[in-house]
Design an enzyme around this catalytic site. Structure first.
Site, PDB file in Angstrom:
ATOM      1  NE  ARG A  56     -30.211  48.073 -27.553  1.00 37.20           N
ATOM      2  CZ  ARG A  56     -29.064  47.982 -26.847  1.00 37.20           C
ATOM      3  NH1 ARG A  56     -28.313  49.380 -26.538  1.00 37.20           N
ATOM      4  NH2 ARG A  56     -28.474  47.181 -26.569  1.00 37.20           N
ATOM      5  CB  THR A 103     -24.303  53.533 -20.939  1.00 41.30           C
ATOM      6  OG1 THR A 103     -24.089  52.852 -21.664  1.00 41.30           O
ATOM      7  CG2 THR A 103     -25.661  54.187 -20.940  1.00 41.30           C
ATOM      8  CD  GLU A 148     -22.352  48.527 -26.194  1.00 41.60           C
ATOM      9  OE1 GLU A 148     -21.744  47.352 -26.094  1.00 41.60           O
ATOM     10  OE2 GLU A 148     -23.319  48.786 -25.571  1.00 41.60           O
ATOM     11  CD  GLU A 186     -25.944  50.249 -27.955  1.00 42.44           C
ATOM     12  OE1 GLU A 186     -25.593  49.666 -26.769  1.00 42.44           O
ATOM     13  OE2 GLU A 186     -25.736  51.666 -28.105  1.00 42.44           O
ATOM     14  CG  ASP A 227     -25.120  45.701 -26.230  1.00 43.58           C
ATOM     15  OD1 ASP A 227     -24.081  45.352 -26.024  1.00 43.58           O
ATOM     16  OD2 ASP A 227     -25.808  46.604 -25.980  1.00 43.58           O
ATOM     17  CB  SER A 253     -30.383  47.375 -23.691  1.00 41.75           C
ATOM     18  OG  SER A 253     -29.954  48.471 -22.726  1.00 41.75           O
ATOM     19  N   GLY A 300     -23.124  49.267 -18.599  1.00 42.29           N
ATOM     20  CA  GLY A 300     -23.417  47.818 -18.992  1.00 42.29           C
ATOM     21  C   GLY A 300     -24.291  47.036 -18.034  1.00 42.29           C
TER      22      GLY A 300
END
Length: 589
Positions: free
Chosen positions: A103, A401, A421, A440, A443, A467, A489
């Protein structure tokens, strides 16, 4: 996606008409069954590259990295070296499931005010298309670490086919064209993005050949330097410069805020090896990704909530009702408790305990719908049919994604979800490097949902945003039964849960479970659902109980593999979503 490799020599022109007599487009195949291993992804060229690796003696990890690198070429608006992801691996020799957390992280300078100006949160669209939203990429180091731990190829060998694909080019399909068109206003405001994806001011035409020699050169440099060029070297300096001084077209009226990433942030980045989440369901072992992903805990909690009902014996209406309610409750708890475990204590064991799930399951009634949003409950002190931890508002994350699944002749399996993202990420291509940067960090919660109450998913220095990615591997007596995952998502969690229950409880074939119309309840008063779900005969019965639906054009684009009792592999991909995926096995039979 429908694409084919065009066998052409490198040209300075990146987009050209497809040559006369070019190869026929690679087929979009939703299911193949056979021997020697399997690969399933959204793209035919990427899946074929993975299969070629298996045919040359590579294992599931080698194939996964090669496929992911190819997706960075052909599906660059969903994933690539500018992003991050989660890698779940099953080792057939030991029977062990392991995970890598690749990540993205926030820069060390980030605070909980990252997306706040003048005391107010930034509009999402402005935060997304900015340097502020870019996290330190983890995808390249995920590839490197996976190969070092479990692969047989080195990084150069695994990335070479994708480098060649970027140089040769592929034939543009409608999906590739549409993804650029959807983002044309954003892309046109950055010189590097405009020049790559809007030649002549328009997206590359369907049927033309698209090449990305800059990305090919970047791949070669990263492989040659064992990623040192990115995590502290020349590529990294170019990346940081794009974040700190976004290449905005002169005269653009877009307010593109600069980020504060440093080369030292890249140099500090580490992939984390984490214990997988583990849930027992119907006598099977379900493994997923732990925090900062909420996928493993939320899918696991939903399955545990459903454990007390024999879903194989109820009507279609009751099955769907209980599935919808289970994710409503598990999402309430996800929103309250899951964040980066380095910064807050995530009660993973409690969220996945059957006792906690039973305390939630007793809220579900067969003839009524729970009001939404539901408050969270405290997994550290479960109280039957009570929720006392307060309500957290739903934070949506990107529906783009990509997910791939691989398996090899020895029984090793990979489920790998990776992303930048939003579709097109931040919209910023690193000049002269050919890849998009992620957005990202959006998020994170921009502000605490409840003022004055600490929240696990606020920005922080070096922190990883929560995530929804949910790469999942299911074992039966220590052997792989299936592996599955999806983009989408927050809908990833509901998609994976729906596929698992459809396959394991309702005994649908895996390809039918992947293709089935979807609904995605995420603790809201209305359940988004695909048109085919709403049109089904079960909808009237669900509405009579109290369910309300809103139409969502498309939910997820899953890929999966399954081991048959005779040892063959079944590869499965979406039949139609995102233009259809590409399931491949080494030897059909």
């Amino acid at each position: 996606m429908l694409r084919t490799v065009a066998v052409l020599t490198l040209s300075v022109v990146m987009v050209a008409p497809a040559p006369a007599g070019a190869a026929e487009p690679a087929p979009r195949v939703p299911e193949q069954v056979g021997w020697g291993g399997a690969v399933s992804s959204v793209d035919p060229d990427a899946s074929q590259i993975g299969i070629d690796v298996l045919r040359r003696g590579g294992n599931a990890v080698d194939a996964a990295v090669a496929t992911a690198a190819a997706l960075g070429v052909t599906d660059p608006f969903s994933a690539g070296i500018g992003g991050g992801g989660f890698f779940v691996h099953y080792d057939a020799r030991s029977g062990r499931v392991s995970t890598l957390d690749g990540r993205e992280t926030a820069p060390r300078s980030a605070t909980d005010q990252l997306f706040v100006e003048d005391g107010k949160p930034l509009p999402f669209a402005e935060a997304m298309t900015s340097g502020k939203s870019v996290g330190v990429p983890g995808t390249p180091k995920t590839w490197q670490q996976a190969l070092r731990k479990w692969g047989t190829l080195n990084l150069r060998e695994a990335m070479a086919p994708a480098e060649a694909l970027a140089r040769r080019g592929f034939v543009v399909d409608q999906t590739f064209n549409s993804q650029i068109a959807n983002n044309s206003a954003r892309f046109a405001d950055f010189t590097s993005t405009r020049d790559l994806y809007l030649p002549g001011g328009q997206p590359p035409a369907v049927g033309s050949t698209f090449r990305n020699p800059q990305l090919a050169d970047t791949y070669r440099e990263l492989a040659r330097t064992e990623l040192a060029s990115l995590y502290g070297g020349a590529v990294g300096r170019d990346l940081v410069n794009a974040v700190r001084k976004p290449p905005v077209v002169p005269g653009s009226t877009r307010n593109v805020r600069a980020g504060d990433m440093q080369v030292s942030d890249l140099a500090r980045y580490q992939v984390e090896r984490r214990d997988p989440t583990h849930t027992r369901y119907r006598g099977l072992d379900v493994y997923g990704m732990a925090a900062p992903s909420s996928g493993g805990t939320t899918v696991g909690e939903a399955l545990n909530i459903l454990e007390s009902t024999d879903l194989s014996k109820v009507s279609d209406v009751e099955y769907l009702h209980r599935f919808i309610e289970s994710t409503k409750l598990s999402f309430a708890d996800r929103l309250r408790w899951v964040g980066d475990p380095k910064f807050s204590r995530v009660p993973t064991e409690g969220l996945l305990s059957q006792r906690f799930a039973d305390s939630r399951a007793c809220l579900i009634k067969p003839d009524a719908v729970l009001p939404a949003p539901q408050p969270a409950a405290d997994p550290r002190n479960p109280q039957a049919c009570e929720a006392t931890a307060g309500i957290s508002a739903l934070r949506e994350d990107a529906e783009r994604t990509t997910h791939l699944t691989t398996a090899d002749r020895w029984g090793n399996v990979v489920a790998y979800t990776l992303t930048i993202e939003a579709e097109g990420g931040s919209g910023i291509v690193v000049p002269n490097r050919g890849f998009l940067l992620n957005n990202e960090l959006t998020d994170f919660e921009f502000v605490a949902p409840t003022p004055g109450v600490p929240h696990p998913n606020l920005p922080g220095p070096g922190k990883r945003p929560r995530s929804s990615m949910a790469p999942t591997i299911v074992l039966d007596h220590g052997k792989v039964l299936l592996a599955v995952g999806s983009p989408g998502g927050a809908t990833i969690i509901t998609t994976v849960t729906q596929i698992l229950t459809a396959r394991l409880d309702r005994k649908m074939s895996l390809v039918d479970a992947v293709a089935a119309p979807r609904a995605s309840q995420r603790n809201a008063a209305t359940t988004p659902a695909e048109a085919a779900f709403i049109a089904a005969s079960t909808t009237a019965g669900l509405q009579a109980i109290g369910h309300r639906f809103s139409q969502n054009a498309e939910i997820g684009a899953a890929t999966a593999v399954e081991r048959a009792k005779d040892g063959r592999w079944r590869a499965v991909a979406e039949p139609t979503r995102r233009g259809g995926g590409a399931a491949r096995v080494v030897k059909v039979g």
